[in-house]
Write a protein that holds these residues in place. Sequence first.
Motif, short mmCIF file in Angstrom:
data_model
loop_
_atom_site.label_atom_id
_atom_site.label_comp_id
_atom_site.label_asym_id
_atom_site.label_seq_id
_atom_site.Cartn_x
_atom_site.Cartn_y
_atom_site.Cartn_z
N ASP A 218 0.83 -1.20 0.00
CA ASP A 218 0.00 0.00 0.00
C ASP A 218 0.87 1.26 0.00
O ASP A 218 0.61 2.21 -0.75
N ARG A 219 1.89 1.28 0.84
CA ARG A 219 2.78 2.44 0.91
C ARG A 219 3.57 2.61 -0.39
O ARG A 219 3.75 3.72 -0.88
N THR A 220 4.04 1.49 -0.97
CA THR A 220 4.79 1.56 -2.22
C THR A 220 3.91 2.08 -3.35
O THR A 220 4.34 2.93 -4.16
N MET A 221 2.68 1.60 -3.42
CA MET A 221 1.76 2.05 -4.46
C MET A 221 1.41 3.53 -4.30
O MET A 221 1.30 4.27 -5.28
N SER A 222 1.26 3.97 -3.05
CA SER A 222 0.98 5.38 -2.80
C SER A 222 2.14 6.26 -3.26
O SER A 222 1.94 7.29 -3.91
N MET A 223 3.37 5.85 -2.93
CA MET A 223 4.54 6.61 -3.35
C MET A 223 4.69 6.61 -4.87
O MET A 223 5.00 7.64 -5.48
N ALA A 244 -0.09 -3.92 -7.79
CA ALA A 244 -1.39 -4.41 -7.34
C ALA A 244 -1.46 -5.93 -7.40
O ALA A 244 -2.05 -6.57 -6.52
N GLU A 245 -0.84 -6.52 -8.42
CA GLU A 245 -0.79 -7.98 -8.52
C GLU A 245 -0.01 -8.58 -7.35
O GLU A 245 -0.41 -9.60 -6.78
#
Length: 254
Positions: A218-223, A244-245
Motif C-alpha cells: 500500500d505504501r509503495t503504491m501510494s509513493m 497491485a498484482e
Amino acid sequence: MSLGKLDYLEVVGFNDYRATAGVWYRLLDLGFRIPAGAGTDAMANFASLRGPVGMDRVYARVPSGPVKIESFMDALKSGKTVATNGPLLDFSLDSEKIGGEVKMVGAKNVVFSASLRSIAPLDHLELVCYGAKAVQRDGGRYFVQELKMNASRDEGEVRGEVAIEKSGWCLVRASSRKSEYPILDNYVYATTSPIYVTVDGKKPTSHDDAEYFVTWMDRTMSMASKYAYWNSDAEKEFALQRLAEAKKIYEELK
C-alpha cells in the motif's frame, strides 16, 4: 518477490544485516523460498565508507569437478549458500544440507548439526527456526537456540535436536555485537540459506507477515502514484498494475 522475479536476496551487502534478515524471515514465513546472497557496494577509486571490495560475499556448494559459472549460479538459485563478511558456516537438518527440504508426517524432534570457523571472535552462534516452538527472542516470533563456541569464540561444532511443530524453515547465523578486527565492518555477520521443513504437505503460513507486506505494498503504491517523473502514463499504469498484482498475492496469504 511475490511475483517470482527474485533469484536470491542480498542479505549481506551495503545494509544492516540484521534488519535485512528480519524482512527476509517474514518472506520465508510465507513460503517463499529465497536464498541468501551477498554483494559489496564499495567505491574502489577512493577511501571506502565501509570495508574493502570483496568484504561481503556468498559461497555456494557446487558439484565436485571443474567449477563453472553455470554450476555456481545453479547452486546460488537452489539456496546452497552461505552469505558472510567473514565467518564460514555449515549446517544440516535431518541429514539435509543447506538449501534442502525435510519432509515430515506430524511433529517430531529433528537432529541438526552446525559448524563455524571465523577469523574474528563472535558473540553469537545461533540456530533459528520458524515452525518450532518460539522463544522470547526476535520479538518471540522464532525459535532461537544459542549454540556453543570454543573459548576463543571463533570455532564451533554442535549437534542437537529441535522440536519441529509445523511447516517452516531453519538456518544458522553467527554475529558479533560490534566491529572485530580484521573484518572491517560495523559488525561480523554470516548466515546460511534455510533448510525448509514441510509437515504433512502444508506450506508455511503467517497472517501477521502477510499483513505486513500488504501494508508495505500500500505504501509503495501510494509513493509510486505520486511520483512525477514517469516516462509515460502507460509506464506508470503498468508499474501500478504489477504492484497491485503483488499485493493481491499477499492478501491471499492472510
